[in-house]
Design an enzyme around this catalytic site. Structure first.
Site, PDB file in Angstrom:
ATOM      1  N   CYS A  88      69.048  38.780  39.500  1.00 48.50           N
ATOM      2  CA  CYS A  88      68.891  40.023  38.726  1.00 48.50           C
ATOM      3  C   CYS A  88      69.964  41.061  39.045  1.00 48.50           C
ATOM      4  O   CYS A  88      70.259  41.909  38.222  1.00 48.50           O
ATOM      5  CB  CYS A  88      67.528  40.643  39.006  1.00 48.50           C
ATOM      6  SG  CYS A  88      66.172  39.474  38.912  1.00 48.50           S
ATOM      7  N   HIS A 340      65.264  42.970  30.152  1.00 44.93           N
ATOM      8  CA  HIS A 340      65.939  42.727  31.429  1.00 44.93           C
ATOM      9  C   HIS A 340      66.658  41.382  31.362  1.00 44.93           C
ATOM     10  O   HIS A 340      66.163  40.377  31.848  1.00 44.93           O
ATOM     11  CB  HIS A 340      64.887  42.752  32.547  1.00 44.93           C
ATOM     12  CG  HIS A 340      65.374  42.338  33.900  1.00 44.93           C
ATOM     13  ND1 HIS A 340      66.668  42.516  34.341  1.00 44.93           N
ATOM     14  CD2 HIS A 340      64.711  41.724  34.938  1.00 44.93           C
ATOM     15  CE1 HIS A 340      66.786  42.043  35.577  1.00 44.93           C
ATOM     16  NE2 HIS A 340      65.615  41.551  35.952  1.00 44.93           N
ATOM     17  N   CYS A 371      65.072  45.147  42.169  1.00 45.59           N
ATOM     18  CA  CYS A 371      64.641  44.019  42.984  1.00 45.59           C
ATOM     19  C   CYS A 371      65.379  42.772  42.510  1.00 45.59           C
ATOM     20  O   CYS A 371      65.901  42.723  41.395  1.00 45.59           O
ATOM     21  CB  CYS A 371      63.134  43.818  42.900  1.00 45.59           C
ATOM     22  SG  CYS A 371      62.500  43.491  41.240  1.00 45.59           S
TER      23      CYS A 371
END
Length: 391
Positions: A88, A340, A371
């Protein structure tokens, strides 16, 4: 210095999404061309390196994306490039890696970003985790499923209730809708030509928005990760396709080339936590970044926190004593509504923070944090070049 950043509109992953017939590398190339067109003062041959992240590096997301996208975007063949993967935090790591080279004096100018086509390349698709992870109990079996890690956060912190997560998710949708209505997000979107059964079209806005969301509707949603769980499609980010890219330069080079500067990087940090509660990762990475900058959480006037899951942001806010509805936090909403696309999200946070800095000359420092799968967190502290002193 963060000179500029742009992104494609984000699309819903899958056959019904706007980018189902669009290649992943074409998304990042389109964003990069848009960035170069917005900065005509930049001599293309002055770019020292191009770092582009992707989480699932295969197919049209493989083949050293930084180099291939640089060629396809029309940069001279003398400009090198490479690919990065920190799940991520891919684009965030692209930025900090290029920025580190600039700070060291090896580079003057770099391009950093990320792309994720989760419709074509689901997270972890084709991966082969080492059997030792489970055989030697190095990580929990849950830790490779992000939804399960979010449920674990609810378990660990009972005060992080489903109702709080749902309310945070609903507010995110409302804030993004308000930001769109005020024209705050559109200036940094690069339209993308798309093809569907209906013919050719143009992607001009994020596809995941649900401004009609209500608490009653959220309460009725299924909990896909466990029976009677707390994580739903309404308090988590949707699976998304999209690309982001940024232009970074040293202060002297930006001045020499008359490039406008939107933010100055103060410090950054990455940290590791237990993979099964990866959502708390931004807590130690932010503490580390603050310590390196000689700042405290009270010095941060604007927060752009990636909403992978509402519970993950709430755990961060509780730790630092910040209210769920603090106006400094994600003032234009976040990933629950926008989406995302894993490795691209870090630069989206930066793009929004840079715009908010322009509107808030009374704010000196801002934070982008997220995160990261397998138990990590990433944080970058930025200084506002428009700062006029506290009011």
């Amino acid at each position: 210095m963060f000179v500029d950043g742009v992104r494609t509109p984000f699309g819903r992953a899958g056959e019904k999404g706007q980018y189902w017939n669009t290649r992943a590398d074409d998304l990042i190339v389109k964003a990069m061309i848009g960035l170069l067109e917005r900065n005509p003062n930049l001599p293309k041959d002055r770019v020292d390196d191009v770092a582009i992240a992707a989480t699932t590096q295969q197919g049209d997301q493989g083949l050293t994306l930084g180099r291939t996208s640089a060629i396809l975007a029309g940069l001279p063949l003398s400009v090198p490039g490479y690919a990065i993967d920190r799940m991520c935090a891919g684009a965030m790591t692209s930025v900090t890696t290029i920025a580190g080279a600039i700070a060291f004096g090896a580079y003057d100018i770099g391009i950093a970003g990320g792309v994720e086509h989760m419709g074509r390349h689901p997270m972890g698709f084709g991966a082969d985790p080492n059997p030792r992870f489970l055989a030697e109990k190095l990580v929990s079996p849950d830790s490779l499923n992000m939804g399960n890690t979010a449920e674990r956060l609810h378990d660990r912190f009972p005060q992080l209730t489903k109702e709080r997560s749902d309310l945070f998710g609903m507010r995110s949708q409302q804030k993004v809708a308000a930001a769109y209505a005020a024209g705050k997000i559109q200036p940094d979107l690069i339209p993308v030509a798309i093809k569907s059964d209906a013919g050719w079209g143009l992607a001009t806005q994020d596809e995941g928005m649900r401004p009609e969301t209500t608490m009653e509707g959220l309460a009725a949603l299924k909990t896909p990760f466990r029976p009677h769980g707390r994580v739903t499609a309404g308090n988590a980010s949707p699976l998304t396709d999209g690309a982001t890219v940024s232009l970074l330069a040293s202060e002297q080079t930006a001045r020499d080339l008359n490039l406008s500067v939107k933010m100055r990087m103060v410090s950054f940090a990455f940290a590791g936590v237990e993979p099964e509660v990866m959502g708390i990762g931004p807590i130690p990475s932010t503490e580390k970044a603050l310590r390196k900058a000689g700042l405290t959480i009270e010095d941060i006037g604007l927060f752009e926190l990636n909403e992978a899951f509402a519970v993950q942001v709430l755990s961060f806010l509780d730790h630092f004593g910040i209210a769920d509805d603090d106006p400094r936090v994600n003032p234009w909403g976040g990933a629950i509504a926008i989406g995302h696309p894993l490795a691209s999200s870090g630069v989206r946070l930066m793009i929004q923070l840079a715009r908010q800095f322009e509107e808030h000359p009374e704010v000196r420092y801002g934070l982008t944090a997220m995160c990261v799968g397998l138990g990590q967190g990433g944080s970058v502290i930025w200084e506002n070049p428009h700062y006029k002193g506290a009011k």
